[in-house]
Design a protein around this motif. Structure first.
Motif, PDB file in Angstrom:
ATOM      1  N   MET A   1       0.819  -1.188   0.000  1.00 52.66           N
ATOM      2  CA  MET A   1       0.000   0.000   0.000  1.00 52.66           C
ATOM      3  C   MET A   1       0.867   1.257   0.000  1.00 52.66           C
ATOM      4  O   MET A   1       0.545   2.223  -0.657  1.00 52.66           O
ATOM      5  N   LEU A   2       1.940   1.199   0.750  1.00 51.76           N
ATOM      6  CA  LEU A   2       2.863   2.332   0.806  1.00 51.76           C
ATOM      7  C   LEU A   2       3.503   2.553  -0.556  1.00 51.76           C
ATOM      8  O   LEU A   2       3.763   3.688  -0.957  1.00 51.76           O
ATOM      9  N   PHE A   3       3.736   1.458  -1.260  1.00 57.02           N
ATOM     10  CA  PHE A   3       4.339   1.535  -2.586  1.00 57.02           C
ATOM     11  C   PHE A   3       3.449   2.312  -3.552  1.00 57.02           C
ATOM     12  O   PHE A   3       3.912   3.167  -4.314  1.00 57.02           O
ATOM     13  N   TYR A   4       2.148   2.019  -3.532  1.00 59.37           N
ATOM     14  CA  TYR A   4       1.209   2.699  -4.420  1.00 59.37           C
ATOM     15  C   TYR A   4       1.054   4.179  -4.054  1.00 59.37           C
ATOM     16  O   TYR A   4       0.888   5.034  -4.919  1.00 59.37           O
ATOM     17  N   GLY A   5       1.134   4.479  -2.802  1.00 54.52           N
ATOM     18  CA  GLY A   5       1.052   5.878  -2.352  1.00 54.52           C
ATOM     19  C   GLY A   5       2.250   6.684  -2.827  1.00 54.52           C
ATOM     20  O   GLY A   5       2.117   7.839  -3.252  1.00 54.52           O
ATOM     21  N   SER A   6       3.432   6.093  -2.762  1.00 53.98           N
ATOM     22  CA  SER A   6       4.631   6.815  -3.213  1.00 53.98           C
ATOM     23  C   SER A   6       4.614   7.000  -4.728  1.00 53.98           C
ATOM     24  O   SER A   6       5.095   8.022  -5.238  1.00 53.98           O
ATOM     25  N   ILE A   7       4.064   6.071  -5.482  1.00 51.41           N
ATOM     26  CA  ILE A   7       3.933   6.218  -6.932  1.00 51.41           C
ATOM     27  C   ILE A   7       2.974   7.366  -7.243  1.00 51.41           C
ATOM     28  O   ILE A   7       3.228   8.184  -8.138  1.00 51.41           O
ATOM     29  N   GLY A   8       1.896   7.470  -6.505  1.00 54.93           N
ATOM     30  CA  GLY A   8       0.921   8.559  -6.700  1.00 54.93           C
ATOM     31  C   GLY A   8       1.548   9.920  -6.422  1.00 54.93           C
ATOM     32  O   GLY A   8       1.302  10.891  -7.141  1.00 54.93           O
ATOM     33  N   VAL A   9       2.359   9.991  -5.366  1.00 53.86           N
ATOM     34  CA  VAL A   9       3.041  11.243  -5.032  1.00 53.86           C
ATOM     35  C   VAL A   9       4.004  11.616  -6.152  1.00 53.86           C
ATOM     36  O   VAL A   9       4.105  12.787  -6.552  1.00 53.86           O
ATOM     37  N   CYS A  10       4.729  10.682  -6.686  1.00 57.51           N
ATOM     38  CA  CYS A  10       5.670  10.946  -7.789  1.00 57.51           C
ATOM     39  C   CYS A  10       4.936  11.420  -9.036  1.00 57.51           C
ATOM     40  O   CYS A  10       5.403  12.341  -9.733  1.00 57.51           O
ATOM     41  N   ILE A  11       3.811  10.815  -9.334  1.00 56.34           N
ATOM     42  CA  ILE A  11       3.031  11.208 -10.506  1.00 56.34           C
ATOM     43  C   ILE A  11       2.526  12.642 -10.349  1.00 56.34           C
ATOM     44  O   ILE A  11       2.539  13.425 -11.290  1.00 56.34           O
TER      45      ILE A  11
END
Length: 122
Positions: A1-11
């Motif tokens: 879940m943390l992985f998907y959150g960090s991808i969203g922040v990068c996007i």
């Protein structure tokens, strides 16, 4: 879940970073433009000049009612012919028809020819 959150922040951060870079480059351009205008202003000066507040026909005598005082920026090369003293304008005739808003310059007016008394006493 943390992985998907960090991808969203990068996007989301990529477009924001691009906007920040664009804003900084625009700011540098504006600073250069301000410096250019300051240099340009040093090469000229502000003068109180006389302009026409209505149209006047050719060879018509200029009166005070035709004139309006304005403050404008004038470059060094243009300020030679500009008349700033109202007494150098009033009573002179125009060489051509002039439109409203025309800046009064010496080459637009006839110079008065003072005729000397040439009669000789006999």
């Amino acid at each position: 879940m943390l992985f998907y959150g960090s991808i969203g922040v990068c996007i989301a951060a990529i477009p924001l970073a691009l906007l920040l870079v664009l804003q900084c480059s625009s700011n540098v351009g504006l600073k250069q433009q301000i410096l250019y205008y300051k240099e340009w202003e040093k090469k000229g000066l502000y003068l109180h000049v006389w302009t026409l507040n209505k149209d006047i026909s050719a060879e018509n005598k200029v009166t005070r009612s035709y004139l309006e005082k304005k403050k404008i920026w004038v470059s060094e090369s243009d300020n030679m012919n500009i008349i700033t003293d109202i007494h150098q304008i009033i009573g002179k005739r125009t060489k051509t028809a002039l439109k409203k808003g025309t800046l009064m310059k010496s080459d637009l007016l006839f110079q008065k020819n003072k005729q000397k008394n040439t009669k000789k006493k006999t």
